[in-house]
Design a protein around this motif. Structure first.
Motif, PDB file in Angstrom:
ATOM      1  N   PRO A  48     -15.139  -0.865 -22.692  1.00 56.12           N
ATOM      2  CA  PRO A  48     -15.674  -0.005 -23.768  1.00 56.12           C
ATOM      3  C   PRO A  48     -15.296  -0.535 -25.148  1.00 56.12           C
ATOM      4  O   PRO A  48     -14.176  -0.992 -25.367  1.00 56.12           O
ATOM      5  CB  PRO A  48     -15.010   1.346 -23.492  1.00 56.12           C
ATOM      6  CG  PRO A  48     -14.672   1.325 -22.036  1.00 56.12           C
ATOM      7  CD  PRO A  48     -14.343  -0.105 -21.721  1.00 56.12           C
ATOM      8  N   ILE A  49     -16.244  -0.467 -26.081  1.00 53.42           N
ATOM      9  CA  ILE A  49     -16.065  -1.014 -27.437  1.00 53.42           C
ATOM     10  C   ILE A  49     -16.258   0.090 -28.468  1.00 53.42           C
ATOM     11  O   ILE A  49     -17.184   0.907 -28.344  1.00 53.42           O
ATOM     12  CB  ILE A  49     -17.079  -2.148 -27.704  1.00 53.42           C
ATOM     13  CG1 ILE A  49     -16.769  -3.367 -26.826  1.00 53.42           C
ATOM     14  CG2 ILE A  49     -17.078  -2.555 -29.177  1.00 53.42           C
ATOM     15  CD1 ILE A  49     -17.842  -4.439 -26.888  1.00 53.42           C
ATOM     16  N   TRP A  50     -15.373   0.113 -29.464  1.00 56.07           N
ATOM     17  CA  TRP A  50     -15.633   0.928 -30.656  1.00 56.07           C
ATOM     18  C   TRP A  50     -15.141   0.180 -31.893  1.00 56.07           C
ATOM     19  O   TRP A  50     -14.216  -0.613 -31.821  1.00 56.07           O
ATOM     20  CB  TRP A  50     -15.031   2.324 -30.550  1.00 56.07           C
ATOM     21  CG  TRP A  50     -13.543   2.415 -30.382  1.00 56.07           C
ATOM     22  CD1 TRP A  50     -12.845   2.409 -29.217  1.00 56.07           C
ATOM     23  CD2 TRP A  50     -12.561   2.544 -31.431  1.00 56.07           C
ATOM     24  NE1 TRP A  50     -11.492   2.520 -29.453  1.00 56.07           N
ATOM     25  CE2 TRP A  50     -11.289   2.623 -30.804  1.00 56.07           C
ATOM     26  CE3 TRP A  50     -12.631   2.616 -32.821  1.00 56.07           C
ATOM     27  CZ2 TRP A  50     -10.107   2.735 -31.531  1.00 56.07           C
ATOM     28  CZ3 TRP A  50     -11.451   2.745 -33.548  1.00 56.07           C
ATOM     29  CH2 TRP A  50     -10.214   2.818 -32.898  1.00 56.07           C
ATOM     30  N   CYS A  51     -15.802   0.407 -33.020  1.00 56.06           N
ATOM     31  CA  CYS A  51     -15.532  -0.344 -34.244  1.00 56.06           C
ATOM     32  C   CYS A  51     -15.496   0.594 -35.441  1.00 56.06           C
ATOM     33  O   CYS A  51     -16.105   1.673 -35.433  1.00 56.06           O
ATOM     34  CB  CYS A  51     -16.618  -1.391 -34.505  1.00 56.06           C
ATOM     35  SG  CYS A  51     -17.186  -2.310 -33.089  1.00 56.06           S
ATOM     36  N   PRO A  94     -24.438 -12.163 -38.175  1.00 51.23           N
ATOM     37  CA  PRO A  94     -23.188 -11.680 -37.574  1.00 51.23           C
ATOM     38  C   PRO A  94     -22.818 -12.499 -36.338  1.00 51.23           C
ATOM     39  O   PRO A  94     -23.694 -12.970 -35.606  1.00 51.23           O
ATOM     40  CB  PRO A  94     -23.500 -10.229 -37.211  1.00 51.23           C
ATOM     41  CG  PRO A  94     -24.984 -10.154 -37.124  1.00 51.23           C
ATOM     42  CD  PRO A  94     -25.521 -11.176 -38.073  1.00 51.23           C
ATOM     43  N   VAL A  95     -21.513 -12.645 -36.112  1.00 47.08           N
ATOM     44  CA  VAL A  95     -20.991 -13.436 -34.997  1.00 47.08           C
ATOM     45  C   VAL A  95     -20.136 -12.539 -34.103  1.00 47.08           C
ATOM     46  O   VAL A  95     -19.348 -11.720 -34.598  1.00 47.08           O
ATOM     47  CB  VAL A  95     -20.133 -14.608 -35.515  1.00 47.08           C
ATOM     48  CG1 VAL A  95     -19.544 -15.412 -34.361  1.00 47.08           C
ATOM     49  CG2 VAL A  95     -20.961 -15.521 -36.413  1.00 47.08           C
ATOM     50  N   ALA A 143     -18.264 -17.946 -28.705  1.00 49.48           N
ATOM     51  CA  ALA A 143     -18.630 -17.143 -29.870  1.00 49.48           C
ATOM     52  C   ALA A 143     -19.949 -17.639 -30.420  1.00 49.48           C
ATOM     53  O   ALA A 143     -20.275 -18.825 -30.322  1.00 49.48           O
ATOM     54  CB  ALA A 143     -17.549 -17.221 -30.948  1.00 49.48           C
ATOM     55  N   GLY A 144     -20.707 -16.719 -31.018  1.00 56.54           N
ATOM     56  CA  GLY A 144     -21.975 -17.133 -31.597  1.00 56.54           C
ATOM     57  C   GLY A 144     -22.773 -15.973 -32.149  1.00 56.54           C
ATOM     58  O   GLY A 144     -22.357 -14.808 -32.081  1.00 56.54           O
ATOM     59  N   THR A 145     -23.920 -16.283 -32.688  1.00 56.34           N
ATOM     60  CA  THR A 145     -24.867 -15.293 -33.185  1.00 56.34           C
ATOM     61  C   THR A 145     -25.876 -14.981 -32.081  1.00 56.34           C
ATOM     62  O   THR A 145     -25.781 -15.518 -30.969  1.00 56.34           O
ATOM     63  CB  THR A 145     -25.606 -15.828 -34.410  1.00 56.34           C
ATOM     64  OG1 THR A 145     -26.449 -16.918 -33.988  1.00 56.34           O
ATOM     65  CG2 THR A 145     -24.631 -16.337 -35.464  1.00 56.34           C
ATOM     66  N   LYS A 146     -26.867 -14.175 -32.416  1.00 56.36           N
ATOM     67  CA  LYS A 146     -27.901 -13.889 -31.413  1.00 56.36           C
ATOM     68  C   LYS A 146     -28.731 -15.129 -31.104  1.00 56.36           C
ATOM     69  O   LYS A 146     -29.350 -15.233 -30.039  1.00 56.36           O
ATOM     70  CB  LYS A 146     -28.805 -12.749 -31.874  1.00 56.36           C
ATOM     71  CG  LYS A 146     -29.643 -13.052 -33.094  1.00 56.36           C
ATOM     72  CD  LYS A 146     -30.521 -11.868 -33.477  1.00 56.36           C
ATOM     73  CE  LYS A 146     -31.349 -12.154 -34.726  1.00 56.36           C
ATOM     74  NZ  LYS A 146     -32.311 -13.253 -34.551  1.00 56.36           N
ATOM     75  N   ILE A 163     -22.436  -7.008 -27.329  1.00 53.46           N
ATOM     76  CA  ILE A 163     -21.344  -6.746 -28.278  1.00 53.46           C
ATOM     77  C   ILE A 163     -21.885  -6.650 -29.701  1.00 53.46           C
ATOM     78  O   ILE A 163     -21.494  -5.767 -30.478  1.00 53.46           O
ATOM     79  CB  ILE A 163     -20.273  -7.850 -28.162  1.00 53.46           C
ATOM     80  CG1 ILE A 163     -19.627  -7.820 -26.776  1.00 53.46           C
ATOM     81  CG2 ILE A 163     -19.199  -7.681 -29.239  1.00 53.46           C
ATOM     82  CD1 ILE A 163     -18.840  -9.074 -26.443  1.00 53.46           C
ATOM     83  N   LEU A 164     -22.802  -7.547 -30.068  1.00 52.93           N
ATOM     84  CA  LEU A 164     -23.402  -7.499 -31.403  1.00 52.93           C
ATOM     85  C   LEU A 164     -24.110  -6.169 -31.652  1.00 52.93           C
ATOM     86  O   LEU A 164     -24.067  -5.614 -32.759  1.00 52.93           O
ATOM     87  CB  LEU A 164     -24.393  -8.657 -31.569  1.00 52.93           C
ATOM     88  CG  LEU A 164     -23.794 -10.030 -31.850  1.00 52.93           C
ATOM     89  CD1 LEU A 164     -24.857 -11.116 -31.724  1.00 52.93           C
ATOM     90  CD2 LEU A 164     -23.164 -10.076 -33.251  1.00 52.93           C
ATOM     91  N   GLU A 165     -24.752  -5.638 -30.636  1.00 53.56           N
ATOM     92  CA  GLU A 165     -25.436  -4.354 -30.769  1.00 53.56           C
ATOM     93  C   GLU A 165     -24.447  -3.240 -31.137  1.00 53.56           C
ATOM     94  O   GLU A 165     -24.729  -2.406 -32.006  1.00 53.56           O
ATOM     95  CB  GLU A 165     -26.148  -4.019 -29.449  1.00 53.56           C
ATOM     96  CG  GLU A 165     -26.997  -2.770 -29.502  1.00 53.56           C
ATOM     97  CD  GLU A 165     -27.714  -2.505 -28.186  1.00 53.56           C
ATOM     98  OE1 GLU A 165     -28.142  -1.352 -27.970  1.00 53.56           O
ATOM     99  OE2 GLU A 165     -27.847  -3.450 -27.380  1.00 53.56           O
ATOM    100  N   LYS A 166     -23.263  -3.248 -30.507  1.00 52.84           N
ATOM    101  CA  LYS A 166     -22.228  -2.249 -30.818  1.00 52.84           C
ATOM    102  C   LYS A 166     -21.722  -2.420 -32.247  1.00 52.84           C
ATOM    103  O   LYS A 166     -21.489  -1.435 -32.962  1.00 52.84           O
ATOM    104  CB  LYS A 166     -21.059  -2.403 -29.845  1.00 52.84           C
ATOM    105  CG  LYS A 166     -21.405  -2.217 -28.380  1.00 52.84           C
ATOM    106  CD  LYS A 166     -21.398  -0.763 -27.993  1.00 52.84           C
ATOM    107  CE  LYS A 166     -21.550  -0.596 -26.486  1.00 52.84           C
ATOM    108  NZ  LYS A 166     -21.574   0.813 -26.084  1.00 52.84           N
ATOM    109  N   MET A 167     -21.522  -3.656 -32.676  1.00 53.71           N
ATOM    110  CA  MET A 167     -21.006  -3.915 -34.018  1.00 53.71           C
ATOM    111  C   MET A 167     -22.016  -3.516 -35.095  1.00 53.71           C
ATOM    112  O   MET A 167     -21.666  -2.897 -36.106  1.00 53.71           O
ATOM    113  CB  MET A 167     -20.647  -5.396 -34.162  1.00 53.71           C
ATOM    114  CG  MET A 167     -19.483  -5.842 -33.281  1.00 53.71           C
ATOM    115  SD  MET A 167     -19.370  -7.639 -33.104  1.00 53.71           S
ATOM    116  CE  MET A 167     -19.264  -8.162 -34.817  1.00 53.71           C
ATOM    117  N   LEU A 168     -23.281  -3.859 -34.881  1.00 55.45           N
ATOM    118  CA  LEU A 168     -24.309  -3.592 -35.886  1.00 55.45           C
ATOM    119  C   LEU A 168     -24.648  -2.115 -35.982  1.00 55.45           C
ATOM    120  O   LEU A 168     -25.251  -1.672 -36.971  1.00 55.45           O
ATOM    121  CB  LEU A 168     -25.556  -4.414 -35.588  1.00 55.45           C
ATOM    122  CG  LEU A 168     -25.372  -5.941 -35.680  1.00 55.45           C
ATOM    123  CD1 LEU A 168     -26.649  -6.672 -35.329  1.00 55.45           C
ATOM    124  CD2 LEU A 168     -24.886  -6.351 -37.063  1.00 55.45           C
TER     125      LEU A 168
END
Length: 606
Positions: free
Chosen positions: A327-330, A461-462, A502-505, A539-544
């Motif tokens: 689970p991720i939260w930011c 975003p990365v 690590a990377g972008t979309k 992960i990028l979806e959660k961050m954005l």
């Protein structure tokens, strides 16, 4: 009498690599020099005895950057090299990682590999030479080892791969891949890239592995012709009988413990209780095995049970499936005064990154053998003991912290805006507040959030994720294996691979691979990259969802910089005698003024 020098050469791509031995350091276990043109590295490898009480393999790999190799005098007060530079630490770690897995399990003899620069031409990078030199020194020494390894750097200029590129070629390259491996498989990968797609990365890995074969052939020839007889190593592995007894005794309790999803404390606490009971039962009575051997047997059993559950059932210690992310939260805006801040939490791993913006005059000045003498983007990583619930003395930055900071820096560097469009120096500091695996990749995610919160116009975003691997080679060349997404600490400890991506979309910006087995096939690495790509998008979806794009404006307390262009012949008039004019301007206006050689003037104020 002057000793005879043996010289061996081979070609990788269009570059000739020369190995020499026999003239230098005769009392070392093995010593060589390895060079391309006028870039030359010396390496010596020596094996000592067994230190009492050591329950690990004491291998030390040291690289020392000698500035005399490039005709430079150190800029420090004492005018001599002090503590290793960041680049020296990273080169030592880069060399250690492919060497270590090829020493036999349980070996306890002390082994030291030392390298330093003999000559630096400012044209050819030295780190790949260091790996090849270390491997060759061990191969011709009396140290028992499962090598050799070969190493190569792969760049890509105008869409074409370049082997062992020069600094000039690297400046034009969108790929900087360093790879080391054996005859059959890849052992180590370290890579920075400008959003390279996965298929291009796999092609570069395949080319790199193919390219190291002549280096491996040459080292085998050296060992056959000038190598010393190998010494007998000392091992402290538990006996096969004790390993079997321990496995039979603990497999039931471990299976019961692992039947439910476990947090970090629950896993380690439960395993410690099983270990305590095992020691109490096995170490009682006359003729009982030592506690040290019982603990070694327990470690083997723990690995066997956890690994078999992953391989056979697809069940991980915390209950996740092989491809499941924790689970991720930011959050952003954690600090009201920092120029940018981002908090990234994934499972039991949490990282807080702070971003600071400064003037170009605050860029880091580098005193090394590279042609790059300043750095305007810096990333530092701190791993305090409380992050794992421990108490330890603080002794300054560790080599691991240096390496993780450099990895996060490399992952974000391709998306940092240019000096022309964003004339700032950037410093990011990642504070690991809690750790249960993948803290370096959490630092990448937290740093992206901090940069966007600061209003830095990053290109994209990365995000980063650590991939793991559990293998069973007893059933064939590749055997059974499971690739794990977002590994936690115990999966890193008991598994075979820690592959950080690590990377972008759109593509990869950084890779780092550490393994504990004798190598990986490109097939497994391809699958791992594909699985990591899917995870990265999630992960990028959660961050954005927290901050979809960089803020339109900098924070009120961040410096504002305006740019003015003046004629080059007026620079002296602006500075004034002894800097009188520019000092007066800065004092009167409360600004900082940086003047470039082309007449560009940066004026910064809050």
């Amino acid at each position: 009498m002057k000793p005879e020098t043996k010289r061996y050469t081979t070609t990788v791509g269009k570059r000739t690599i020369a190995f020499e031995s026999g003239k230098l350091a005769a009392q070392a276990g093995g010593a060589v020099t390895v060079g391309i043109d006028e870039a030359i590295i010396f390496a010596a490898a020596t094996m000592g005895g067994v230190r009492e009480g050591v329950d690990f393999f004491p291998l030390s790999v040291e690289y020392e950057e000698r500035l005399y190799a490039g005709g430079k005098i150190p800029g420090s007060f004492f005018r001599r090299e002090g503590r290793p530079s960041t680049e020296a630490i990273l080169t030592a770690r880069l060399t250690d990682r492919p060497l270590r897995p090829l020493f036999a399990h349980g070996m306890r003899d002390e082994v030291q590999v030392m390298m330093f620069t003999l000559s630096s031409d400012g044209i050819n990078p030295l780190d790949i030479l260091a790996i090849n030199a270390a491997s060759a020194a061990i191969m011709i020494s009396d140290i028992p080892w499962g090598g050799p390894v070969g190493a190569v750097r792969v760049g890509r200029v105008n869409g074409e791969f370049v082997l062992n590129p020069t600094f000039e070629e690297l400046a034009k390259s969108d790929l900087d891949l360093r790879l080391a491996g054996t005859r059959d498989a890849i052992l180590m990968v370290e890579c920075g890239a400008d959003e390279i797609p996965e298929d291009a990365m796999v092609a570069a890995l395949e080319l790199g592995h193919k390219s190291i074969q002549p280096i491996i052939d040459l080292q085998l020839k050296m060992a056959a012709e000038i190598g010393k007889p190998k010494k007998q190593a000392t091992f402290t592995n538990a006996t096969d009988e004790l390993n079997k007894r321990a496995l039979d005794h603990v497999s039931g309790p471990m299976t019961t413990l692992l039947a439910k999803p476990l947090a970090k404390a629950e896993f380690y606490g439960g395993m410690n209780d099983i270990l305590t009971n095992l020691v109490a039962e096995f170490c009682a009575g006359e003729g009982a095995p030592s506690e040290k051997d019982v603990k070694a047997a327990f470690s083997e059993a723990e690995g066997a049970v956890v690994r078999e559950r992953i391989l056979g059932l697809g069940k991980r210690p915390d209950g996740r499936t092989p491809t499941e992310i924790r689970p991720i939260w930011c959050e952003v805006e954690i600090s009201p005064r920092a120029h940018g801040s981002g908090l990234f939490t994934r499972g039991e791993t949490q990282v807080l990154t702070m971003a600071t913006l400064g003037t170009l005059g605050e860029a880091q000045e580098l005193d090394n053998l590279s042609p790059i003498d300043t750095k305007r983007y810096m990333h530092h990583y701190n791993f305090p003991p409380f992050s794992t619930g421990e108490v330890k003395p603080l002794r300054g930055q560790s080599r691991r912290e240096t390496g993780h900071g450099a990895l996060a820096e490399r992952a974000l560097e391709p998306v940092i805006p240019s000096e022309e469009t964003f004339p700032y120096t950037l410093r990011l500091v990642s504070e690991v507040l809690a750790s249960n695996g993948s803290s370096s990749m959490a630092s990448v995610c937290g740093s992206t959030l901090a940069l966007m919160d600061a209003g830095v116009p990053i290109k994209a975003p990365v995000a980063g994720v650590a991939m793991g691997l559990v293998t069973d080679l007893s059933t064939g060349p590749e055997g059974r294996y499971r690739i794990l997404t977002d590994i936690q600490g115990t999966e890193d400890h008991l598994g075979d691979m820690d592959f950080k991506v690590a990377g972008t979309k759109d593509g990869i910006t950084a890779l780092q691979m550490d393994i504990k087995i004798s190598g990986l096939s490109t097939k497994i690495m391809t699958e791992a990259l594909e699985q990591a790509h899917t995870a990265r998008l999630s992960i990028l979806e959660k961050m954005l969802a927290v901050i979809p794009e960089p803020r339109a404006n900098l924070k009120p307390h961040a410096p504002r910089i305006i740019t003015v262009k003046i004629p080059v012949d007026k620079i002296g008039a602006l500075i004034g005698p002894g800097g009188k004019n520019i000092r007066a301007l800065q004092e009167e206006t409360g600004t900082k003024i940086d003047i470039q050689e082309d007449g560009t003037v940066y004026i910064a104020g809050v």
